[in-house]
Write a protein that holds these residues in place. Structure first.
Motif, PDB file in Angstrom:
ATOM      1  N   ARG A 174     -17.743  45.903 152.606  1.00 31.26           N
ATOM      2  CA  ARG A 174     -17.652  47.244 151.894  1.00 31.26           C
ATOM      3  C   ARG A 174     -16.124  47.406 151.779  1.00 31.26           C
ATOM      4  NH1 ARG A 174     -22.021  47.419 148.798  1.00 31.26           N
ATOM      5  NH2 ARG A 174     -23.781  47.350 150.155  1.00 31.26           N
ATOM      6  N   GLU A 175     -15.752  48.073 150.822  1.00 32.05           N
ATOM      7  CA  GLU A 175     -14.365  48.478 150.523  1.00 32.05           C
ATOM      8  C   GLU A 175     -14.419  50.136 150.464  1.00 32.05           C
ATOM      9  OE1 GLU A 175     -11.945  46.616 147.661  1.00 32.05           O
ATOM     10  OE2 GLU A 175     -13.060  44.585 147.985  1.00 32.05           O
ATOM     11  N   SER A 219     -13.250  53.754 149.162  1.00 25.55           N
ATOM     12  CA  SER A 219     -13.184  54.303 147.846  1.00 25.55           C
ATOM     13  C   SER A 219     -12.605  55.913 148.101  1.00 25.55           C
ATOM     14  CB  SER A 219     -14.662  54.112 146.991  1.00 25.55           C
ATOM     15  OG  SER A 219     -14.305  55.130 145.989  1.00 25.55           O
ATOM     16  N   ASP A 220     -11.566  56.239 147.790  1.00 28.90           N
ATOM     17  CA  ASP A 220     -11.230  57.672 147.797  1.00 28.90           C
ATOM     18  C   ASP A 220     -12.178  58.524 146.895  1.00 28.90           C
ATOM     19  OD1 ASP A 220      -8.600  57.735 149.046  1.00 28.90           O
ATOM     20  OD2 ASP A 220      -7.659  56.593 147.398  1.00 28.90           O
ATOM     21  N   GLU A 221     -12.611  58.144 145.985  1.00 30.08           N
ATOM     22  CA  GLU A 221     -13.540  58.762 144.998  1.00 30.08           C
ATOM     23  C   GLU A 221     -15.045  58.920 145.985  1.00 30.08           C
ATOM     24  OE1 GLU A 221     -15.777  58.970 140.812  1.00 30.08           O
ATOM     25  OE2 GLU A 221     -15.262  56.951 141.317  1.00 30.08           O
ATOM     26  N   THR A 258     -21.301  58.481 144.720  1.00 35.24           N
ATOM     27  CA  THR A 258     -20.704  59.589 144.569  1.00 35.24           C
ATOM     28  C   THR A 258     -21.822  60.740 144.550  1.00 35.24           C
ATOM     29  OG1 THR A 258     -20.206  59.562 142.294  1.00 35.24           O
ATOM     30  CG2 THR A 258     -18.387  58.800 143.985  1.00 35.24           C
TER      31      THR A 258
END
Length: 157
Positions: free
Chosen positions: A35-36, A38-40, A107
């Motif tokens: 998993r990476e 994500s700012d969002e 999100t």
């Protein structure tokens, strides 16, 4: 995933403190294998947390919360899960119901499992935060504002 596999640590990142509507939240990201960050996704998770927190109280309040807490944004295998904790009555750790977003809509946070407090990776951060609160806020040095600044700047990792 074998649910009883040997424990392996995960990448933990301290994120910037989020400050909104009188609340100040320390934030962490945990990344499961593959998993990476994500700012969002992190921003959406924090927005969802602020929407669910009660009205913040002042640091000096004897009753109620102190407007200070922490959020864990776990980029886990099955979903993005985010337990959110806050301090009240000087020495009590409270929490909102876990929030969760599926990987198909990472999100879009909704309520997670009501009975879930957190996983072993998240609980390592909770243990750190309990100790950080004890050693910065529950001491007889400085003003509550000075101590809260120390607390918010003390992060795991």
């Amino acid at each position: 995933m074998d649910h009883l596999q040997a424990f392996q640590g995960r990448d933990v990142r301290a994120l910037s403190v989020a400050d909104r509507d009188g609340w100040r939240l320390k934030r962490y990201a945990i990344l499961a294998d593959g998993r990476e960050f994500s700012d969002e996704v992190a921003a959406s998770s924090t927005d969802a947390a602020f929407d669910r927190l009660p009205a913040p109280g002042p640091l000096e309040a004897v009753a109620g919360n102190h407007g200070v807490g922490f959020q864990i944004i776990h980029f886990a295998e099955v979903a993005v899960v985010s337990p959110v904790f806050y301090w009240q009555w000087g020495s009590v750790l409270a929490h909102i119901q876990q929030i969760r977003a599926p990987w198909s809509a990472p999100t879009s946070f909704d309520d997670g499992q009501a009975d879930v407090f957190g996983c072993v990776w998240e609980m390592e951060l909770v243990a750190f935060e309990v100790n950080a609160w004890k050693t910065t806020m529950l001491v007889d040095k400085g003003t509550p504002d000075d101590r809260s600044t120390l607390y918010l700047n003390r992060t795991a990792g």
